[in-house]
Design an enzyme around this catalytic site. Structure first.
Site, PDB file in Angstrom:
ATOM      1  N   ARG A   1       1.135  -1.713  -0.040  1.00  0.00           N
ATOM      2  CA  ARG A   1       0.093  -0.248   0.230  1.00  0.00           C
ATOM      3  C   ARG A   1       0.724   1.387  -0.537  1.00  0.00           C
ATOM      4  O   ARG A   1       0.126   2.298  -0.290  1.00  0.00           O
ATOM      5  CB  ARG A   1      -1.047  -0.121   1.304  1.00  0.00           C
ATOM      6  CG  ARG A   1      -2.334  -0.935   0.388  1.00  0.00           C
ATOM      7  CD  ARG A   1      -3.084  -0.662   2.692  1.00  0.00           C
ATOM      8  NE  ARG A   1      -4.117  -1.693   2.045  1.00  0.00           N
ATOM      9  CZ  ARG A   1      -5.640  -1.701   2.962  1.00  0.00           C
ATOM     10  NH1 ARG A   1      -5.230  -1.506   4.113  1.00  0.00           N
ATOM     11  NH2 ARG A   1      -6.416  -3.123   2.574  1.00  0.00           N
TER      12      ARG A   1
ATOM     13  N   LYS B   1     -22.988 -14.576   1.832  1.00  0.00           N
ATOM     14  CA  LYS B   1     -24.795 -14.285   1.935  1.00  0.00           C
ATOM     15  C   LYS B   1     -25.193 -13.574   0.641  1.00  0.00           C
ATOM     16  O   LYS B   1     -25.043 -12.600   0.392  1.00  0.00           O
ATOM     17  CB  LYS B   1     -24.242 -12.953   2.804  1.00  0.00           C
ATOM     18  CG  LYS B   1     -24.493 -14.155   4.140  1.00  0.00           C
ATOM     19  CD  LYS B   1     -24.727 -13.686   5.598  1.00  0.00           C
ATOM     20  CE  LYS B   1     -24.061 -13.677   6.653  1.00  0.00           C
ATOM     21  NZ  LYS B   1     -23.785 -12.989   7.516  1.00  0.00           N
TER      22      LYS B   1
ATOM     23  N   GLY C   1     -13.702  -7.191  -0.760  1.00  0.00           N
ATOM     24  CA  GLY C   1     -12.165  -8.060   0.499  1.00  0.00           C
ATOM     25  C   GLY C   1     -11.709  -9.034   0.092  1.00  0.00           C
ATOM     26  O   GLY C   1     -10.718  -9.590   0.062  1.00  0.00           O
TER      27      GLY C   1
ATOM     28  N   GLY D   1     -14.756  -2.373   0.896  1.00  0.00           N
ATOM     29  CA  GLY D   1     -15.763  -2.017   1.099  1.00  0.00           C
ATOM     30  C   GLY D   1     -16.137  -1.299  -0.161  1.00  0.00           C
ATOM     31  O   GLY D   1     -17.934  -1.038  -0.255  1.00  0.00           O
TER      32      GLY D   1
END
Ligand code: ADP
Ligand code: MG
Length: 397
Positions: free
Chosen positions: A36, A201, A354, A377
């Site tokens: 990063r 989900k 993610g 997200g």
């Protein structure tokens, strides 16, 4: 609407507050993965080459509004200095923007260095609430704001949204690439375009399914999510993960896909096991033969073949959600084979989410995907068609 980037402004003689995502993995006070940090270097070098100075800010972990030494950014400043071969002053200030930080900012002004890094923005509770004077205090260090932290773009925080009340905001190169790539794939794709959806989900992904069903030509469903749809179609799915309270929703989605005349593909077979374990023994089961004591943990070989076939003529792929429990070696094949199929075709592929990004990395197929989004997200909210506040807050072109 397109947003201003670092290339649309001049940094000559100016100080830029640059919001980055230096929420890097640490062990014993040492940065263990500097990806990063490395990925922000083009933006930083561009500003420096253009004659600007830089005040960096980032969060790390969740210190919940108070100083926590284990998430101090001090080791990050050292790592950045090493990567840039240039001094990076660290403002070791528990209040982030207080007297100590201001003294370091004086050194920056005096020319002792060209870069400084503020302490973890989440040492202050106002950060995640975008409240009080905090954004104004952060803004006071600079003349212009650069947002290069895609990972927090879906949040309304002081250090990405609040500061834009006080400074003109522009996008850094990392952000610009994310926005350009995601918007191209979703809003202006080369067709035909397919969505591959999986993961844990249905309930997490309702927004994504309802948005993408309007945008894409084909949807392939794997992962645990598939079992809620299969149950809605009347199949017995044993002890596979099914969200009973989402069966009606799944039926509605299936009906909608049918009305649109689009291909909405569910698994034909699965790898079924009796336990949710890494080394669980499995059998390949046709979708109507799953035993009452079995759960599906990956898509089966027929499904892999069908999905690969269905992807052959596809020009753009939007992928969120692993096809199986990729964390377990026995159940990673579906995800791996789909990634490999994308690699060997000439389609443009993006992966968001993610765990999906982690899966692609773990399986060593990151290079096989055209763009793996860096924002978990944030990329999911983008796939839902939501406006990301961190992007909305910077100036339009
Ligand atoms: P993302 O973070 O990319 O949006 P999700 O969080 O929705 O992805 O889903 C990832 C998780 O889904 C993984 O931890 C994976 O193990 C799990 N998963 C995938 N397939 C299954 C399955 N058949 N049964 C249980 N869990 C599954
Ligand atoms: Mg997840």
């Amino acid at each position: 609407m397109s947003k201003k980037t670092v290339e649309d402004v001049s940094f000559q003689g100016k100080t830029a507050l640059v919001r980055v995502d230096y929420n890097v993995p640490m062990k014993d006070g040492v940065v263990v993965d500097d990806t990063r940090i490395v990925s922000t270097l083009p933006t930083l070098r561009y500003i420096l080459d253009d004659g600007g100075k830089i005040v960096l800010c980032s969060h790390m972990g969740r210190p919940k509004g108070e100083p926590k030494p284990e998430v101090s950014l001090a080791p990050v400043a050292e790592k950045l200095a090493e990567l840039l071969s240039e001094a990076v002053l660290f403002a070791d200030d528990d209040t982030v923007t207080g007297k100590k930080a201001q003294r370091v900012a004086e050194q920056l002004k005096n020319g002792q260095a060209r870069l400084m890094l503020l302490q973890n923005t989440r040492y202050r509770a106002e950060e995640t609430k975008n409240a009080g004077e905090y954004a104004k205090e952060l803004a006071s260090f600079a003349d212009i704001f650069v947002n290069d932290a895609f990972g927090t773009a879906h949040r309304v925080h002081s250090s990405n949204v609040g500061v834009c009340d006080y400074l003109e905001g522009v996008l850094g190169f990392l952000m610009e690439k994310e926005v350009r790539t995601l918007s191209k794939a979703i809003d202006d794709p080369v067709r035909p375009v397919a969505a591959i959806l999986g993961g844990a989900k249905v309930s997490d992904k309702i927004g994504i399914i309802t948005h993408l069903i309007e945008k894409v030509d084909k949807i392939l469903i794997g992962g645990a999510m598939a079992f809620t749809f299969l149950r809605a179609q009347g199949y017995e799915t044993g002890i596979s993960k099914v969200e009973e309270d989402k069966l009606d929703l799944a039926k509605d989605i299936l009906k909608k896909a049918e009305q649109k005349g689009m291909r909405f593909l569910l698994p034909r077979d699965v790898k079924a096991a009796k336990a949710f374990e890494d080394t669980a023994e499995y059998v390949v089961r046709e979708i109507d033969k799953i035993g009452a004591d079995e759960m599906g943990l990956d898509i089966g070989p027929k499904t892999i073949k069908m999905f690969v076939e269905e992807l052959k003529d596809i020009k753009t792929v939007v992928w969120n959600g692993p096809m199986g429990v990729f964390e377990f070696d026995h159940f990673a094949e579906g995800t791996l084979k789909i990634a490999q199929a994308l690699a060997s075709s000439d389609c443009f592929s993006i992966v968001g989410g993610g765990d999906s990004a982690a899966a692609v990395k773990k399986l060593g197929c990151e290079k096989e995907i055209s763009h793996v989004s860096t924002g978990g997200g944030a990329s999911l909210e983008y796939l839902e068609g939501k406006e990301l506040p961190g992007i909305a807050a910077v100036s339009d072109k």
